[in-house]
Design a protein around this motif. Structure first.
Motif, PDB file in Angstrom:
ATOM      1  N   CYS A 184       0.868  -1.300   0.258  1.00  0.00           N
ATOM      2  CA  CYS A 184       0.023  -0.028   0.043  1.00  0.00           C
ATOM      3  C   CYS A 184       0.773   1.193  -0.085  1.00  0.00           C
ATOM      4  CB  CYS A 184      -0.914  -0.173   1.275  1.00  0.00           C
ATOM      5  SG  CYS A 184      -2.393  -1.148   1.187  1.00  0.00           S
ATOM      6  N   PHE A 185       1.984   1.216   0.739  1.00  0.00           N
ATOM      7  CA  PHE A 185       2.916   2.439   0.767  1.00  0.00           C
ATOM      8  C   PHE A 185       3.352   2.736  -0.490  1.00  0.00           C
ATOM      9  CE2 PHE A 185       7.088   4.359   1.475  1.00  0.00           C
ATOM     10  CZ  PHE A 185       6.722   5.472   2.026  1.00  0.00           C
ATOM     11  N   ILE A 186       3.746   1.679  -1.333  1.00  0.00           N
ATOM     12  CA  ILE A 186       4.564   1.730  -2.521  1.00  0.00           C
ATOM     13  C   ILE A 186       3.623   2.132  -3.713  1.00  0.00           C
ATOM     14  CG2 ILE A 186       5.634   0.826  -4.432  1.00  0.00           C
ATOM     15  CD1 ILE A 186       7.205  -1.050  -2.351  1.00  0.00           C
ATOM     16  N   ASN A 187       2.300   1.551  -3.719  1.00  0.00           N
ATOM     17  CA  ASN A 187       1.475   1.838  -4.619  1.00  0.00           C
ATOM     18  C   ASN A 187       0.271   2.830  -4.418  1.00  0.00           C
ATOM     19  OD1 ASN A 187       2.098  -0.118  -6.812  1.00  0.00           O
ATOM     20  ND2 ASN A 187       2.006  -1.482  -5.099  1.00  0.00           N
ATOM     21  N   LYS A 188       0.362   3.508  -3.226  1.00  0.00           N
ATOM     22  CA  LYS A 188      -0.858   4.445  -2.934  1.00  0.00           C
ATOM     23  C   LYS A 188      -0.177   5.538  -1.865  1.00  0.00           C
ATOM     24  CE  LYS A 188      -4.823   2.785  -2.229  1.00  0.00           C
ATOM     25  NZ  LYS A 188      -6.193   1.964  -1.597  1.00  0.00           N
ATOM     26  N   VAL A 189       0.358   5.393  -0.998  1.00  0.00           N
ATOM     27  CA  VAL A 189       0.660   6.450  -0.047  1.00  0.00           C
ATOM     28  C   VAL A 189       1.732   7.005  -0.481  1.00  0.00           C
ATOM     29  CG1 VAL A 189       1.613   6.759   2.340  1.00  0.00           C
ATOM     30  CG2 VAL A 189       0.128   5.072   2.148  1.00  0.00           C
ATOM     31  N   GLU A 190       2.770   6.483  -0.977  1.00  0.00           N
ATOM     32  CA  GLU A 190       3.946   7.514  -1.536  1.00  0.00           C
ATOM     33  C   GLU A 190       3.722   8.205  -2.860  1.00  0.00           C
ATOM     34  OE1 GLU A 190       8.597   6.523  -1.507  1.00  0.00           O
ATOM     35  OE2 GLU A 190       7.550   5.291  -2.898  1.00  0.00           O
ATOM     36  N   PRO A 191       2.948   7.826  -3.675  1.00  0.00           N
ATOM     37  CA  PRO A 191       2.454   8.553  -4.996  1.00  0.00           C
ATOM     38  C   PRO A 191       1.478   9.790  -4.641  1.00  0.00           C
ATOM     39  CG  PRO A 191       2.331   6.123  -5.386  1.00  0.00           C
ATOM     40  CD  PRO A 191       2.521   6.282  -3.988  1.00  0.00           C
ATOM     41  N   LEU A 192       0.855   9.510  -3.536  1.00  0.00           N
ATOM     42  CA  LEU A 192      -0.097  10.617  -3.248  1.00  0.00           C
ATOM     43  C   LEU A 192       0.491  11.595  -2.260  1.00  0.00           C
ATOM     44  CD1 LEU A 192      -3.155  11.505  -3.365  1.00  0.00           C
ATOM     45  CD2 LEU A 192      -3.553  10.087  -1.115  1.00  0.00           C
ATOM     46  N   ALA A 193       1.435  11.342  -1.549  1.00  0.00           N
ATOM     47  CA  ALA A 193       2.323  12.255  -0.889  1.00  0.00           C
ATOM     48  C   ALA A 193       2.927  13.438  -1.468  1.00  0.00           C
ATOM     49  CB  ALA A 193       3.531  11.506  -0.144  1.00  0.00           C
ATOM     50  N   ALA A 194       3.463  13.277  -2.875  1.00  0.00           N
ATOM     51  CA  ALA A 194       3.893  14.235  -3.782  1.00  0.00           C
ATOM     52  C   ALA A 194       2.780  15.085  -4.059  1.00  0.00           C
ATOM     53  CB  ALA A 194       4.735  13.652  -4.750  1.00  0.00           C
ATOM     54  N   LEU A 195       1.361  14.511  -4.236  1.00  0.00           N
ATOM     55  CA  LEU A 195       0.385  15.383  -4.740  1.00  0.00           C
ATOM     56  C   LEU A 195      -0.195  16.011  -3.725  1.00  0.00           C
ATOM     57  CD1 LEU A 195      -1.322  15.881  -7.301  1.00  0.00           C
ATOM     58  CD2 LEU A 195      -2.953  13.701  -6.550  1.00  0.00           C
ATOM     59  N   LYS A 196      -0.150  15.518  -2.398  1.00  0.00           N
ATOM     60  CA  LYS A 196      -0.720  16.349  -1.231  1.00  0.00           C
ATOM     61  C   LYS A 196       0.003  17.451  -0.904  1.00  0.00           C
ATOM     62  CE  LYS A 196      -1.521  13.581   2.281  1.00  0.00           C
ATOM     63  NZ  LYS A 196      -0.887  12.463   3.362  1.00  0.00           N
ATOM     64  N   ALA A 197       1.389  17.469  -1.221  1.00  0.00           N
ATOM     65  CA  ALA A 197       2.262  18.495  -0.987  1.00  0.00           C
ATOM     66  C   ALA A 197       1.994  19.634  -2.046  1.00  0.00           C
ATOM     67  CB  ALA A 197       3.567  18.147  -1.145  1.00  0.00           C
ATOM     68  N   GLN A 198       1.304  19.662  -2.764  1.00  0.00           N
ATOM     69  CA  GLN A 198       0.965  20.710  -3.696  1.00  0.00           C
ATOM     70  C   GLN A 198      -0.592  21.353  -3.562  1.00  0.00           C
ATOM     71  OE1 GLN A 198       1.212  19.314  -7.724  1.00  0.00           O
ATOM     72  NE2 GLN A 198       2.694  17.943  -7.263  1.00  0.00           N
ATOM     73  N   HIS A 199      -1.059  21.013  -2.288  1.00  0.00           N
ATOM     74  CA  HIS A 199      -2.404  21.433  -2.108  1.00  0.00           C
ATOM     75  C   HIS A 199      -2.590  21.678  -0.545  1.00  0.00           C
ATOM     76  CE1 HIS A 199      -2.899  19.004  -5.837  1.00  0.00           C
ATOM     77  NE2 HIS A 199      -3.851  19.932  -6.113  1.00  0.00           N
ATOM     78  N   LYS A 200      -3.601  22.298  -0.261  1.00  0.00           N
ATOM     79  CA  LYS A 200      -3.743  22.683   1.167  1.00  0.00           C
ATOM     80  C   LYS A 200      -4.900  22.066   1.695  1.00  0.00           C
ATOM     81  CE  LYS A 200      -1.778  27.352   1.058  1.00  0.00           C
ATOM     82  NZ  LYS A 200      -1.876  28.670   1.402  1.00  0.00           N
ATOM     83  N   VAL A 201      -5.937  21.775   0.844  1.00  0.00           N
ATOM     84  CA  VAL A 201      -7.365  21.103   1.380  1.00  0.00           C
ATOM     85  C   VAL A 201      -7.280  19.858   0.379  1.00  0.00           C
ATOM     86  CG1 VAL A 201      -9.758  21.266   1.708  1.00  0.00           C
ATOM     87  CG2 VAL A 201      -8.085  23.177   1.882  1.00  0.00           C
ATOM     88  N   TRP A 202      -7.813  18.763   0.989  1.00  0.00           N
ATOM     89  CA  TRP A 202      -8.321  17.328   0.484  1.00  0.00           C
ATOM     90  C   TRP A 202      -9.602  16.948   0.690  1.00  0.00           C
ATOM     91  CZ3 TRP A 202      -5.198  12.268   1.950  1.00  0.00           C
ATOM     92  CH2 TRP A 202      -5.563  11.134   1.163  1.00  0.00           C
ATOM     93  N   LEU A 203     -10.308  16.957  -0.181  1.00  0.00           N
ATOM     94  CA  LEU A 203     -11.803  16.600  -0.032  1.00  0.00           C
ATOM     95  C   LEU A 203     -11.857  15.238  -0.158  1.00  0.00           C
ATOM     96  CD1 LEU A 203     -13.858  18.995  -2.382  1.00  0.00           C
ATOM     97  CD2 LEU A 203     -14.180  18.646   0.198  1.00  0.00           C
ATOM     98  N   SER A 204     -12.640  14.495   0.680  1.00  0.00           N
ATOM     99  CA  SER A 204     -12.600  12.861   0.600  1.00  0.00           C
ATOM    100  C   SER A 204     -13.957  12.626   1.079  1.00  0.00           C
ATOM    101  CB  SER A 204     -11.575  12.421   1.839  1.00  0.00           C
ATOM    102  OG  SER A 204     -11.654  11.006   1.885  1.00  0.00           O
ATOM    103  N   GLY A 205     -14.541  11.504   0.530  1.00  0.00           N
ATOM    104  CA  GLY A 205     -15.802  10.976   0.648  1.00  0.00           C
ATOM    105  C   GLY A 205     -15.859   9.897   1.528  1.00  0.00           C
TER     106      GLY A 205
END
Length: 219
Positions: A113-134
């Motif tokens: 999960c870390f390799i295929n989900k958490v790590e790829p998303l980390a770089a994207l999160k760093a570019q934003h201030k708010v994350w909408l989640s359902g």
């Protein structure tokens, strides 16, 4: 529209779900708001709201490389029906290849999960201030403890649908004629990667037989 700098959050309990999402887009700049979707069983609801409020807003799909074909078909169907601006992110090919050849998902699910989900998303999160989640409270014990606004170290997470019941979700799908994920009719309630998802109600079909309840991106 602009970055919200208030010291307290609104009482979302008195807001409709559409008003909640609209509040975020009224108080933060578009480029500050991150919207991701797994295109799982309940994903169409928040996607429909985004489509109404900000039609061109990017929707990031995390392609783990292990999705059911039905999930990819569902993504394509919703992308066309709601005219979504879907963008795909994924782990570097060499890292994903390691998890496939190493069968990491069989003996170390957290690492997979870390390799295929958490790590790829980390770089994207760093570019934003708010994350909408359902996420919904009813999905599991961990999510039952969540509040509408969840300040993480690196980002503010907002759960505009958090207090909806399964019946309300079903009604929203019916009223707005949203298509259902094909696997729902086959007994799948929560749908993730093929090797970590079995039939079951709620999230009992995810990582069945283990203590794992989250992939890591929502912790």
């Amino acid at each position: 529209m602009g970055n919200y700098s208030g010291s307290s959050w609104p009482d979302f309990k008195s807001y409709t779900i559409e008003e909640r999402v609209k509040w975020i887009f009224d108080h933060y700049a578009e480029e500050e708001i991150l919207m991701t979707s797994s295109f799982g069983s309940s994903s169409a609801l928040l996607l429909h709201l985004i489509h109404k409020i900000s039609p061109d807003h990017p929707i990031y799909f995390l392609d783990t490389g292990y999705h059911f074909k039905e999930t990819l078909d569902y993504k394509n169907k919703l992308e066309q029906q709601l005219n979504l601006n879907v963008k795909i992110i994924a782990a570097p090919k060499n890292k994903h290849r390691f998890t496939r050849h190493n069968f990491t998902y069989q003996h170390n699910q957290d690492l997979c999960c870390f390799i295929n989900k958490v790590e790829p998303l980390a770089a994207l999160k760093a570019q934003h201030k708010v994350w909408l989640s359902g996420l919904f409270k009813y999905q599991n014990e961990n999510r039952k403890q969540l509040a509408f606004f969840d300040r993480k170290q690196d980002i503010l997470k907002v759960y505009p649908l958090l207090d909806m019941t399964p019946e309300e979700v079903h009604t929203y799908f019916f009223i707005h004629q949203l298509p259902s994920h094909e696997l729902v009719a086959k007994g799948y309630s929560s749908i993730g990667c093929t090797h970590c998802t079995v039939k079951g109600s709620g999230r009992e079909g995810r990582w069945a037989g283990s203590a794992k309840v989250e992939c890591g991106i929502h912790l």
